[in-house]
Design a protein around this motif. Structure first.
Motif, PDB file in Angstrom:
ATOM      1  N   LEU A 162      44.136  10.546  64.620  1.00  0.00           N
ATOM      2  CA  LEU A 162      44.306   9.458  65.021  1.00  0.00           C
ATOM      3  C   LEU A 162      43.291  10.310  66.227  1.00  0.00           C
ATOM      4  CD1 LEU A 162      48.508  10.238  65.246  1.00  0.00           C
ATOM      5  CD2 LEU A 162      46.923   8.295  64.921  1.00  0.00           C
ATOM      6  N   TRP A 163      43.340  11.343  67.003  1.00  0.00           N
ATOM      7  CA  TRP A 163      42.413  10.976  68.368  1.00  0.00           C
ATOM      8  C   TRP A 163      41.409  10.410  68.017  1.00  0.00           C
ATOM      9  CZ3 TRP A 163      37.591  14.242  68.423  1.00  0.00           C
ATOM     10  CH2 TRP A 163      37.363  14.918  70.321  1.00  0.00           C
ATOM     11  N   ALA A 164      40.234  11.259  66.640  1.00  0.00           N
ATOM     12  CA  ALA A 164      39.404  10.073  65.702  1.00  0.00           C
ATOM     13  C   ALA A 164      39.196   8.834  66.240  1.00  0.00           C
ATOM     14  CB  ALA A 164      38.458  10.824  65.030  1.00  0.00           C
ATOM     15  N   ARG A 165      40.660   8.375  65.915  1.00  0.00           N
ATOM     16  CA  ARG A 165      40.357   6.911  65.844  1.00  0.00           C
ATOM     17  C   ARG A 165      40.247   6.281  67.749  1.00  0.00           C
ATOM     18  NH1 ARG A 165      44.591   6.177  62.838  1.00  0.00           N
ATOM     19  NH2 ARG A 165      43.606   5.739  61.397  1.00  0.00           N
ATOM     20  N   GLU A 166      41.728   7.083  68.340  1.00  0.00           N
ATOM     21  CA  GLU A 166      41.154   6.555  69.685  1.00  0.00           C
ATOM     22  C   GLU A 166      40.348   6.779  70.750  1.00  0.00           C
ATOM     23  OE1 GLU A 166      43.731   8.011  73.787  1.00  0.00           O
ATOM     24  OE2 GLU A 166      43.905   9.423  71.640  1.00  0.00           O
ATOM     25  N   HIS A 167      38.998   7.621  69.892  1.00  0.00           N
ATOM     26  CA  HIS A 167      37.662   7.582  70.824  1.00  0.00           C
ATOM     27  C   HIS A 167      36.607   7.829  70.410  1.00  0.00           C
ATOM     28  CE1 HIS A 167      40.270   9.597  73.931  1.00  0.00           C
ATOM     29  NE2 HIS A 167      40.384  10.462  73.446  1.00  0.00           N
ATOM     30  N   ASN A 168      36.871   6.808  69.126  1.00  0.00           N
ATOM     31  CA  ASN A 168      35.396   5.569  68.080  1.00  0.00           C
ATOM     32  C   ASN A 168      34.768   7.450  67.799  1.00  0.00           C
ATOM     33  OD1 ASN A 168      33.882   4.487  66.437  1.00  0.00           O
ATOM     34  ND2 ASN A 168      33.225   3.517  68.166  1.00  0.00           N
ATOM     35  N   ILE A 169      35.118   8.440  67.739  1.00  0.00           N
ATOM     36  CA  ILE A 169      34.414  10.029  67.239  1.00  0.00           C
ATOM     37  C   ILE A 169      34.059   9.708  65.813  1.00  0.00           C
ATOM     38  CG2 ILE A 169      34.744  12.112  67.667  1.00  0.00           C
ATOM     39  CD1 ILE A 169      36.212  11.559  70.383  1.00  0.00           C
ATOM     40  N   ILE A 170      33.027  10.854  65.816  1.00  0.00           N
ATOM     41  CA  ILE A 170      33.105  10.440  63.967  1.00  0.00           C
ATOM     42  C   ILE A 170      33.567  11.994  63.514  1.00  0.00           C
ATOM     43  CG2 ILE A 170      30.733  11.597  61.520  1.00  0.00           C
ATOM     44  CD1 ILE A 170      29.884   8.935  63.878  1.00  0.00           C
ATOM     45  N   VAL A 171      34.227  12.632  63.027  1.00  0.00           N
ATOM     46  CA  VAL A 171      34.692  13.991  62.397  1.00  0.00           C
ATOM     47  C   VAL A 171      33.707  13.976  61.523  1.00  0.00           C
ATOM     48  CG1 VAL A 171      36.514  14.686  61.251  1.00  0.00           C
ATOM     49  CG2 VAL A 171      36.468  12.720  62.990  1.00  0.00           C
ATOM     50  N   LEU A 172      33.133  15.656  62.145  1.00  0.00           N
ATOM     51  CA  LEU A 172      32.428  16.482  60.636  1.00  0.00           C
ATOM     52  C   LEU A 172      33.069  16.999  60.424  1.00  0.00           C
ATOM     53  CD1 LEU A 172      28.606  16.083  62.560  1.00  0.00           C
ATOM     54  CD2 LEU A 172      29.279  14.136  60.819  1.00  0.00           C
ATOM     55  N   HIS A 173      33.287  17.813  59.192  1.00  0.00           N
ATOM     56  CA  HIS A 173      34.209  18.789  58.978  1.00  0.00           C
ATOM     57  C   HIS A 173      33.706  18.836  57.692  1.00  0.00           C
ATOM     58  CE1 HIS A 173      38.132  21.080  56.805  1.00  0.00           C
ATOM     59  NE2 HIS A 173      38.339  21.065  58.027  1.00  0.00           N
ATOM     60  N   ASP A 174      33.874  20.861  58.445  1.00  0.00           N
ATOM     61  CA  ASP A 174      33.461  22.399  57.179  1.00  0.00           C
ATOM     62  C   ASP A 174      34.845  22.848  56.382  1.00  0.00           C
ATOM     63  OD1 ASP A 174      31.115  23.891  56.236  1.00  0.00           O
ATOM     64  OD2 ASP A 174      31.713  25.649  57.198  1.00  0.00           O
ATOM     65  N   ASN A 175      34.554  22.535  55.155  1.00  0.00           N
ATOM     66  CA  ASN A 175      35.685  22.936  54.545  1.00  0.00           C
ATOM     67  C   ASN A 175      35.135  23.449  53.019  1.00  0.00           C
ATOM     68  OD1 ASN A 175      38.562  23.093  54.330  1.00  0.00           O
ATOM     69  ND2 ASN A 175      38.074  21.510  52.644  1.00  0.00           N
ATOM     70  N   ALA A 176      34.541  24.749  53.369  1.00  0.00           N
ATOM     71  CA  ALA A 176      33.549  25.873  53.100  1.00  0.00           C
ATOM     72  C   ALA A 176      34.957  26.624  52.247  1.00  0.00           C
ATOM     73  CB  ALA A 176      32.976  25.801  53.384  1.00  0.00           C
TER      74      ALA A 176
END
Length: 388
Positions: free
Chosen positions: A190-204
Motif C-alpha cells: 500500500l505504501w509503495a503504491r501510494e508513493h509510486n515506489i518500486i519495491v526490491l525485496h530480497d527473499n534469500a
C-alpha cells in the motif's frame, strides 16, 4: 535519515584488517573458528550434482544460453506455486548470477544520478552499493532494536517518500535476523503504491525461518506485482552458493527493462547450472527441512550457550546468522571483534560494517556444527571478554 551519494562509499578496511589478523593467527598455530562469512557447509543434494555432471558431458551445453531453458522456467513456476501459492508468467522470471549480482545491477534498469533509492541501515552492503553504482543517491532508512528491526514507514519522511524511485527491503533480514509477517508486507504494498515506489525485496532466507513460522514471499501479497520484484536464491536453501543461481521475479516491466540491461553485459547462465537448478527445485525437498533443523541446532548451541555464560544473545528468528549486542564496556564493535578474535580465535563481523545503526552489535554466522559452537562458547567464557 542519512543520504549517501555516489563516491561516498564506506571504507571496507575492517574486513581487510580482520583477514590480515586471521592469517596471522593461523600462521601462529591458533585454531580459528570463523563465524564471519555466511557460507553453508551442508552438502548439496546428490541428484543436483548428478544433473550438473550429466549436462556438463554434453558438448552442446557449452554454447551461449541467452535465455532460461523451458525446463528451468517450468521448475521456477512450479516452485513458486507450490511453496508460496504465487503464479508466475514466463516474462515475470529472470535468472541472475546470485542475488548479490542481481541487486547490484537492477538499479541500472530504472535509476540514474538524479534519483533517490532507499535502503536499510543496518543492511547488507550491496543494498546500498548497488544503487550507488548507478549514480543515484541512497537514503538510509533506520531500523531500530526497539522496533524489532522492522521498517516503520513513519521513519521515512513524507517528502523523502515522494522523491524516492525505489526501496530495498529484506526479510528475513541480514544482518539482524528479524522477520516480517503478512501484515507488514500488506503495508509495504500500500505504501509503495501510494508513493509510486518500486519495491526490491530480497527473499534469500524465507526457507531458513527459525522461529517456527513459515517464510513468506512478498509476491504472495495482492498487488505486489504491480509495485515491485523479489529476488530469491537457491544458494542457502539448497546449499548451492558456488553455482550462483538466483531469480528476479515479479513486475514484468521491471523484469523486461532489467533483462534488456543484462543482455548488454551477460550471455546467460551456463546450461549445466540451469540443469542443476531445475533438479534442485523439482527433486526431493527434504534438504530444506534438514538445513533448517541443522541451523536451529547451531543457533541453540551458540545463543543458548552464550546466554549461559552471561552474554544475553537472543535467538535468531530467521537467516543463518546471529545478531548480538556487544558488552557495554567496548567503545565500538570493531574493538570488540578484534579483541574477541585475538583472545579466542572466534571471528565475527562488527555491526558497523552494515551501517551506523549496526554499531554496538556483531554478526555471527551459523556455519560450524553445534560442537564447534560449544567450543566457541567455552573459549569466550574462559577469556572473560563478556564478563570484564
Amino acid at each position: 535519515m542519512k543520504f549517501i551519494k555516489a563516491g561516498e562509499i564506506a571504507d571496507s578496511n575492517i574486513f581487510n584488517k580482520l583477514d590480515e589478523r586471521k592469517k596471522s593467527l593461523l600462521e601462529g598455530g591458533m585454531d580459528v573458528i570463523n563465524l564471519s562469512i555466511g557460507t553453508p557447509d551442508f552438502q548439496p543434494g546428490k541428484h543436483v550434482m548428478e544433473a550438473v555432471s550429466r549436462a556438463a558431458l554434453d558438448p552442446d551445453m557449452y554454447k551461449y544460453s541467452l535465455n532460461e531453458t523451458r525446463e528451468l522456467l517450468d521448475a521456477v513456476q512450479d516452485w513458486y506455486k507450490r511453496r508460496y501459492d504465487v503464479t508466475l508468467a514466463d516474462d515475470e522470471i529472470m535468472a541472475v548470477c546470485g542475488s548479490q549480482e542481481g541487486i547490484a545491477h537492477v538499479g541500472f534498469a530504472f535509476a540514474g544520478p538524479n534519483d533517490l533509492i532507499l535502503a536499510p541501515d543496518p543492511g547488507y552492503p550491496i543494498f546500498s552499493f548497488g544503487p550507488m553504482m548507478t549514480g543515484a543517491t541512497v537514503g538510509l532508512y533506520p531500523l531500530y532494536a526497539e522496533k524489532n528491526w522492522q521498517l516503520d514507514f513513519n521513519d521515512i519522511p513524507e517528502d523523502v517518500a515522494e522523491r524516492a524511485k525505489a526501496i530495498v527491503v529484506s526479510y528475513p533480514n541480514n544482518p539482524t535476523t528479524a522477520v516480517a509477517d503478512r501484515r507488514f508486507y500488506e503495508k509495504l504494498v500500500l505504501w509503495a503504491r501510494e508513493h509510486n515506489i518500486i519495491v526490491l525485496h530480497d527473499n534469500a532466507y524465507s526457507d531458513i525461518m527459525l522461529n517456527g513460522e513459515k517464510g513468506l514471499s512478498f509476491l504472495s501479497i495482492p498487488g505486489a506485482k504491480e509495485v515491485g520484484i523479489e529476488f530469491n536464491s537457491l544458494s542457502k536453501t539448497y546449499n548451492l552458493t558456488g553455482m550462483r543461481v538466483s531469480f528476479a521475479l515479479g513486475n514484468r516491466e521491471v523484469i523486461s527493462r532489467f533483462r534488456a540491461f543484462r543482455s548488454q553485459i551477460d550471455y546467460g547462465m551456463f546450461y549445466p547450472i540451469m540443469a542443476g537448478a531445475a533438479a534442485a527445485l523439482n527433486g526431493p525437498q527434504d534438504v530444506v527441512e534438514s538445513n533448517r533443523t541443522g541451523y536451529m541446532a547451531r543457533r541453540d548451541a551458540l545463543c543458548g550457550g552464550l546466554r549461559s555464560i552471561g552474554w544475553n544473545v537472543p535467538d535468531a528468528q530467521g537467516t543463518m546468522f546471529v545478531w548480538a549486542k556487544i558488552p557495554e564496556r567496548f567503545a565500538s564493535s570493531v574493538d570488540f571483534a578484534i579483541e574477541l578474535m585475538e583472545k579466542t580465535g572466534v571471528i565475527v563481523v562488527p555491526g558497523s560494517a552494515f551501517g551506523e545503526q549496526g554499531e554496538g552489535y556483531v554478526r555471527m554466522a551459523l556455519v560450524v556444527p553445534p560442537e564447534r559452537m560449544a567450543e566457541a562458547v567455552r573459549r569466550i567464557d574462559e577469556s572473560g571478554i563478556v564478563k570484564e
